[in-house]
Write an enzyme that holds these catalytic residues in place. Structure first.
Site, short mmCIF file in Angstrom:
data_model
loop_
_atom_site.label_atom_id
_atom_site.label_comp_id
_atom_site.label_asym_id
_atom_site.label_seq_id
_atom_site.Cartn_x
_atom_site.Cartn_y
_atom_site.Cartn_z
N ASN A 145 -14.21 1.51 7.16
CA ASN A 145 -14.68 0.36 7.94
C ASN A 145 -14.00 0.44 9.30
O ASN A 145 -12.83 0.12 9.43
CB ASN A 145 -14.31 -0.94 7.21
CG ASN A 145 -14.63 -2.18 8.05
OD1 ASN A 145 -15.30 -2.08 9.08
ND2 ASN A 145 -14.16 -3.33 7.62
N LYS A 198 -14.49 -1.26 11.89
CA LYS A 198 -14.37 -2.55 12.60
C LYS A 198 -14.84 -2.38 14.05
O LYS A 198 -15.74 -1.58 14.30
CB LYS A 198 -12.94 -3.09 12.47
CG LYS A 198 -12.48 -3.09 11.00
CD LYS A 198 -11.21 -3.84 10.74
CE LYS A 198 -10.91 -3.79 9.23
NZ LYS A 198 -9.71 -4.53 8.85
N HIS A 203 -16.86 -9.50 4.61
CA HIS A 203 -15.49 -9.07 4.92
C HIS A 203 -14.64 -10.29 5.29
O HIS A 203 -15.16 -11.24 5.88
CB HIS A 203 -15.51 -8.06 6.07
CG HIS A 203 -14.19 -7.40 6.26
ND1 HIS A 203 -13.17 -8.00 6.96
CD2 HIS A 203 -13.69 -6.22 5.80
CE1 HIS A 203 -12.11 -7.20 6.93
NE2 HIS A 203 -12.40 -6.12 6.25
N GLU A 237 -12.66 -10.80 7.60
CA GLU A 237 -12.71 -11.14 9.04
C GLU A 237 -13.98 -11.92 9.37
O GLU A 237 -13.98 -12.80 10.23
CB GLU A 237 -12.59 -9.86 9.88
CG GLU A 237 -11.16 -9.32 9.84
CD GLU A 237 -11.04 -7.81 9.86
OE1 GLU A 237 -11.98 -7.13 10.29
OE2 GLU A 237 -9.98 -7.31 9.42
N GLU A 280 -10.27 -6.94 -1.45
CA GLU A 280 -9.38 -6.79 -0.30
C GLU A 280 -8.50 -8.02 -0.16
O GLU A 280 -8.91 -9.01 0.44
CB GLU A 280 -10.20 -6.63 0.99
CG GLU A 280 -11.13 -5.44 0.97
CD GLU A 280 -11.45 -4.97 2.40
OE1 GLU A 280 -11.18 -3.81 2.68
OE2 GLU A 280 -11.94 -5.77 3.21
N GLY A 314 -4.61 -4.80 7.33
CA GLY A 314 -4.06 -4.55 8.66
C GLY A 314 -2.60 -4.92 8.81
O GLY A 314 -2.07 -4.98 9.92
N SER A 331 -4.61 -1.83 3.82
CA SER A 331 -3.54 -0.88 4.12
C SER A 331 -3.51 0.32 3.17
O SER A 331 -2.45 0.84 2.85
CB SER A 331 -2.17 -1.58 4.14
OG SER A 331 -2.16 -2.59 5.14
#
Ligand code: 13P
Length: 252
Positions: free
Chosen positions: A9, A11, A96, A98, A168, A174, A214
């Site tokens: 991904n 992003k 996701h 985000e 996730e 991140g 991560s």
């Protein structure tokens, strides 16, 4: 045995030129004898068509990072499932964290997107995961249950063959902090049980559940060797060919 899927991904990273460079390097260096692993890259919308062209004669498949659930119309800034499918993408990341936190996507929206993606013949990579606060205050299982049940509402048993779930944990995305292989495997097992309750044991056993948060060359092998972890959704480490390839190799 379930196949493994390693997906990058990207992003909001890489323009057209760096997309071409990164995908070319991945294809050139990739071991083409990977029997049990599928590889997917998910660049921004602006690079999708180029990515599809570049990967045509390779084992790499292409996915989008988002879509809207309506067919077409006055939805400024949005892209439909049909448009993504039409240029040759096979996958689409949906829900996701985000998207959920920064762009306010609800389980209801995510559910509509999943159903639309399936209707158009795309394979949704359906993301779920708890925040640190939810893990610490003991509501993690309830959060995952709500995300899974509401996200999959109305999805038929036969459609489940085309869905991938990505677990996730938000606190691992991140941050450099990874869920331990045991923590991740336990969460995946819990999610698999939820799917068994919703459908049946064969749907649950065939479901591919990726881990994301991560994942990197240093921890990939240990995570991917756990019985319920069927691949990875990789952010940062998918932006360099060498680290992405080393995670791919760790999956075999
Ligand atoms: P990182 O691998 O950068 O933690 O990102 C994970 C992720 O969000 C993949 O979708």
């Amino acid at each position: 045995m379930r196949r493994k899927i390693i997906a990058g991904n990207w992003k909001m990273n890489n323009n057209l030129k760096s997309t071409v460079e990164l995908i070319s390097e991945i294809i050139n260096k990739m071991d083409n004898h990977l029997e049990n692993t599928d590889v997917v890259v998910c660049p921004p919308f602006t690079s999708l068509e180029t990515a599809v062209e570049l990967t045509k004669n390779s084992k790499v498949r292409v996915g989008a990072q988002n879509m809207f659930y309506e067919k077409n119309g006055a939805f400024t800034g949005e892209v439909s499932a049909e448009m993504i499918k039409n240029i040759g993408c096979e996958y689409v990341i949906i829900g996701h964290s985000e998207r959920r936190t920064i762009f306010g996507e609800s389980n209801e929206w995510i559910n509509k997107k999943i159903k639309k993606a399936l209707e158009e013949g795309l394979k949704p990579i359906f993301c779920i995961g708890e925040t640190l606060e939810e893990r610490q205050n003991g509501t993690m299982e309830q959060v995952l249950k709500t995300q899974v049940f509401e996200g999959l509402s109305g999805v038929t048993e036969s459609q489940m063959a085309n869905i991938i779930i990505a677990y996730e944990p938000v606190w691992a995305i991140g941050t450099g902090v990874t869920a331990s292989p045991e923590q991740a495997d336990e969460a995946h097992k819990y999610v698999r049980n939820l799917v068994e309750n919703l459908y049946n044991s064969s749907v649950a056993q065939e479901l591919i559940i990726q881990y994301g948060g991560s994942m990197k060359p240093e921890n990939a092998k240990e995570l991917l060797s756990k019985p319920n972890i069927d691949g990875g959704l990789i952010g940062g480490a998918s932006l360099k060919a060498d680290s992405f390839l080393s995670i791919i190799n760790a999956s075999n």
